[in-house]
Motif scaffolding. Sequence first.
Motif, PDB file in Angstrom:
ATOM      1  N   LYS A   1       0.814  -1.211   0.000  1.00  0.00           N
ATOM      2  CA  LYS A   1       0.000   0.000   0.000  1.00  0.00           C
ATOM      3  C   LYS A   1       0.854   1.270   0.000  1.00  0.00           C
ATOM      4  CE  LYS A   1      -3.953  -2.176   2.264  1.00  0.00           C
ATOM      5  NZ  LYS A   1      -4.849  -2.183   3.459  1.00  0.00           N
ATOM      6  N   THR A   2       2.135   1.132   0.302  1.00  0.00           N
ATOM      7  CA  THR A   2       3.028   2.297   0.289  1.00  0.00           C
ATOM      8  C   THR A   2       3.464   2.670  -1.115  1.00  0.00           C
ATOM      9  OG1 THR A   2       5.036   0.952   0.554  1.00  0.00           O
ATOM     10  CG2 THR A   2       3.898   1.671   2.566  1.00  0.00           C
ATOM     11  N   LEU A   3       3.186   1.801  -2.099  1.00  0.00           N
ATOM     12  CA  LEU A   3       3.669   2.029  -3.457  1.00  0.00           C
ATOM     13  C   LEU A   3       2.668   2.763  -4.351  1.00  0.00           C
ATOM     14  CD1 LEU A   3       5.469  -1.363  -4.235  1.00  0.00           C
ATOM     15  CD2 LEU A   3       6.490   0.823  -3.540  1.00  0.00           C
ATOM     16  N   TYR A   4       1.384   2.681  -4.030  1.00  0.00           N
ATOM     17  CA  TYR A   4       0.394   3.313  -4.887  1.00  0.00           C
ATOM     18  C   TYR A   4      -0.385   4.376  -4.117  1.00  0.00           C
ATOM     19  CZ  TYR A   4      -2.932   0.001  -2.728  1.00  0.00           C
ATOM     20  OH  TYR A   4      -3.694  -0.722  -1.851  1.00  0.00           O
ATOM     21  N   VAL A   5      -1.031   5.255  -4.882  1.00  0.00           N
ATOM     22  CA  VAL A   5      -1.892   6.288  -4.305  1.00  0.00           C
ATOM     23  C   VAL A   5      -3.341   5.897  -4.607  1.00  0.00           C
ATOM     24  CG1 VAL A   5      -2.494   8.728  -4.299  1.00  0.00           C
ATOM     25  CG2 VAL A   5      -0.108   8.037  -4.618  1.00  0.00           C
ATOM     26  N   LYS A   6      -4.177   5.997  -3.609  1.00  0.00           N
ATOM     27  CA  LYS A   6      -5.561   5.541  -3.727  1.00  0.00           C
ATOM     28  C   LYS A   6      -6.519   6.668  -3.404  1.00  0.00           C
ATOM     29  CE  LYS A   6      -8.763   2.240  -1.514  1.00  0.00           C
ATOM     30  NZ  LYS A   6      -8.844   1.117  -0.556  1.00  0.00           N
ATOM     31  N   SER A   7      -7.629   6.719  -4.133  1.00  0.00           N
ATOM     32  CA  SER A   7      -8.693   7.669  -3.842  1.00  0.00           C
ATOM     33  C   SER A   7     -10.031   6.948  -3.898  1.00  0.00           C
ATOM     34  CB  SER A   7      -8.683   8.825  -4.848  1.00  0.00           C
ATOM     35  OG  SER A   7      -9.755   9.712  -4.601  1.00  0.00           O
ATOM     36  N   GLU A   8     -10.817   7.074  -2.846  1.00  0.00           N
ATOM     37  CA  GLU A   8     -12.160   6.522  -2.809  1.00  0.00           C
ATOM     38  C   GLU A   8     -13.169   7.637  -2.998  1.00  0.00           C
ATOM     39  OE1 GLU A   8     -12.171   4.619   1.026  1.00  0.00           O
ATOM     40  OE2 GLU A   8     -11.668   2.692   0.134  1.00  0.00           O
ATOM     41  N   THR A   9     -14.292   7.306  -3.610  1.00  0.00           N
ATOM     42  CA  THR A   9     -15.296   8.333  -3.856  1.00  0.00           C
ATOM     43  C   THR A   9     -15.890   8.836  -2.544  1.00  0.00           C
ATOM     44  OG1 THR A   9     -17.240   8.889  -5.181  1.00  0.00           O
ATOM     45  CG2 THR A   9     -17.252   6.747  -4.082  1.00  0.00           C
TER      46      THR A   9
END
Length: 223
Positions: free
Chosen positions: A32-40
């Motif tokens: 999870k430290t490698l990608y950037v995530k956005s939830e609606t």
Amino acid sequence: MSHCGKQEEQETQGTDEITIDGDFSDWASLSKTLYVKSETDPDAPWDGVEEIRVYAHDDYVYYYFRYESDTVDAYLPENDKLPVRININTDGEFTSGYAKYSLQSYDFIVEAEQITDGNGDWGPISKSIMYQRVNDAWEKLQEGGNLLEGAGKGTEYEMSLSRTVFNAGVNKSSAPNKPMGDNFQTGMRFYETTTNPNWDELSNMPNSSEGSGYADLLNITFK
């Protein structure tokens, strides 16, 4: 075409590779430290897409997104395609470029069409076109040419964007000198064409319940 070989099953934990094949186990095992995530935001004006993830590695930018299930059920069988637009800012500032559909201006868009395989599931991307905002007009820079690859299954979809091909398109611009370096900003917009052939908006990501519903682009760094 696959440009990152998937590791053996016993080696998947901690992998930093993504294969565009519609099998999302590599995303599940990605730190999870490698990608950037956005939830609606549940109070934002869109609910067609539940989350996006962005991961930049080995000269490719990887996008993962998950549709809300009713969206796929409602639109894909009738449409046979769902368009998507990737917004990209490369120059480190937000005063030039295109300010609509984001709180921050961005310099480039990549438009693509996800299509079905004829059996109720996803097929490959049918086309991809890259544009740059130059003054008050969009300038077409690149079409196809291995710029974008995609695959999906159910409510999930993944794409890879080649930085090499992208920057070759940048060099064709009448206003160049904005290549994608190791740090950039990005977001996504999603559409349907069942009710309107001119692309009705399904979702804007990232989004917010504040103001117009738009939010800042995601800040991404190549790993």
